[in-house]
Design an enzyme around this catalytic site. Structure first.
Site, short mmCIF file in Angstrom:
data_model
loop_
_atom_site.label_atom_id
_atom_site.label_comp_id
_atom_site.label_asym_id
_atom_site.label_seq_id
_atom_site.Cartn_x
_atom_site.Cartn_y
_atom_site.Cartn_z
CD GLU A 110 -1.79 -2.19 1.91
OE1 GLU A 110 -0.75 -2.29 2.60
OE2 GLU A 110 -2.58 -3.13 1.73
CG ASN A 115 5.16 8.31 -1.10
OD1 ASN A 115 6.04 8.86 -1.77
ND2 ASN A 115 5.42 7.55 -0.06
CE1 TYR A 122 7.98 0.99 -3.06
CE2 TYR A 122 5.85 2.05 -2.88
CZ TYR A 122 7.04 1.66 -2.31
OH TYR A 122 7.30 1.94 -1.00
C1 LIG Z 1 10.45 6.25 -1.30
C2 LIG Z 1 11.90 6.14 -0.82
C3 LIG Z 1 12.08 4.84 -0.03
C4 LIG Z 1 12.83 6.12 -2.04
O1 LIG Z 1 14.17 5.92 -1.59
P1 LIG Z 1 15.41 6.48 -2.41
O2 LIG Z 1 16.63 5.85 -1.88
O3 LIG Z 1 15.36 7.97 -2.46
O4 LIG Z 1 15.08 5.90 -3.86
P2 LIG Z 1 16.07 5.79 -5.10
O5 LIG Z 1 17.16 6.84 -5.02
O6 LIG Z 1 16.50 4.39 -5.23
O7 LIG Z 1 15.08 6.19 -6.27
C5 LIG Z 1 14.60 5.25 -7.19
C6 LIG Z 1 13.58 5.88 -8.10
O8 LIG Z 1 12.39 6.19 -7.40
C7 LIG Z 1 11.82 7.41 -7.90
N1 LIG Z 1 11.84 8.39 -6.83
C8 LIG Z 1 12.32 8.23 -5.59
N2 LIG Z 1 12.10 9.36 -4.85
C9 LIG Z 1 11.46 10.22 -5.67
C10 LIG Z 1 10.95 11.54 -5.50
N3 LIG Z 1 11.06 12.19 -4.33
N4 LIG Z 1 10.33 12.11 -6.54
C11 LIG Z 1 10.21 11.49 -7.73
N5 LIG Z 1 10.69 10.23 -7.96
C12 LIG Z 1 11.30 9.61 -6.94
C13 LIG Z 1 12.68 7.81 -9.07
O9 LIG Z 1 12.13 7.21 -10.22
C14 LIG Z 1 14.00 7.21 -8.71
O10 LIG Z 1 14.82 6.93 -9.80
P3 LIG Z 1 15.82 8.07 -10.31
O11 LIG Z 1 16.54 8.62 -9.12
O12 LIG Z 1 16.72 7.29 -11.24
O13 LIG Z 1 14.99 9.10 -10.99
C15 LIG Z 1 12.27 7.37 0.06
O14 LIG Z 1 11.94 8.55 -0.62
C16 LIG Z 1 11.61 7.38 1.43
O15 LIG Z 1 12.11 6.77 2.37
N6 LIG Z 1 10.48 8.11 1.55
C17 LIG Z 1 9.78 8.24 2.83
C18 LIG Z 1 9.18 6.94 3.27
C19 LIG Z 1 8.25 6.38 2.22
O16 LIG Z 1 7.51 7.09 1.56
N7 LIG Z 1 8.27 5.04 2.11
C20 LIG Z 1 7.41 4.33 1.21
C21 LIG Z 1 6.14 4.02 1.89
S1 LIG Z 1 5.01 3.13 0.84
#
Ligand SMILES: CC(C)(COP(=O)(O)OP(=O)(O)OC[C@H]1O[C@@H](n2cnc3c(N)ncnc32)[C@H](O)[C@@H]1OP(=O)(O)O)[C@@H](O)C(=O)NCCC(=O)NCCS
Length: 170
Positions: A110, A115, A122
């Protein structure tokens, strides 16, 4: 912060729980308390948790529950200082490989409707929206999207994971 150390993904241990909780606190409106992770690690046979470590620090974490043949992603986060450097991708690839290893047919999760960053991550791993749960999040009543992968053994999914392995090996 720019990553200088190699990121290694590993099984979460009870010693990681406080660092994981800190990332949860910085990431979610309603974080799991540390004892919830301790209970999961000690008492839930169906749960598996991973951490991403960089230079000895925990920089991210993720977990699944194996529910019959579905690997349900229970939590997923990267420390705000370390985002957008591929750690989320690394965790998700390891989560998918773990899901296959424990016999899951598919993965489900979910995610908040708002987000978009997480949804983009995903989608790049093959997850597709299959439903919406109204007012799923208790803090503000936001809806959740339900996202599911195709069967992990399907050619389409294997190709996604192979491409991701190559990308991460570069
Ligand atoms: C979602 C989360 C886990 C992503 O972690 P991350 O280490 O920044 O992710 P990555 O660097 O591996 O990014 C992978 C891809 O995801 C997408 N992405 C990640 N963060 C993004 C953002 N803020 N905006 C747009 N795209 C994003 C992009 O497609 C990215 O690829 P790119 O960097 O080549 O464009 C992180 O932002 C987080 O912890 N957020 C808060 C908690 C959360 O929302 N968890 C998920 C709950 S369902």
């Amino acid at each position: 912060m720019a990553l200088t150390a190699r990121v290694v993904v590993d099984a979460m241990t009870p010693d990681d729980v406080l660092a994981v909780h800190e990332i949860e606190r910085l990431s979610f409106a309603v974080p799991w308390p540390p004892h919830a992770f301790e209970q999961e690690l000690r008492g839930n046979r169906l749960a598996r948790y991973l951490v991403a470590r960089a230079g000895g620090s925990v920089v991210g974490f993720a977990g699944i529950w194996l529910m019959v043949d579905d690997a349900h992603v229970t939590t997923f986060g990267v420390h705000p200082d370390w985002r957008r450097q591929g750690i989320g991708r690394q965790l998700m690839l390891n989560l998918a490989e773990l899901s296959i290893a424990i016999g899951a047919r598919q993965m489900t999760l979910e995610v908040r409707v708002s987000n978009q960053g997480a949804q983009a991550l995903y989608r790049s791993f093959g997850f597709e929206v299959v439903g919406q749960r109204p007012r799923y999040y208790t803090d503000d009543g936001e809806d959740a999207l339900v996202m599911t992968t195709p069967p992990l053994a399907d050619a389409r999914m294997r190709a996604v994971l192979d491409a991701e392995r190559r990308r991460q090996a570069e």
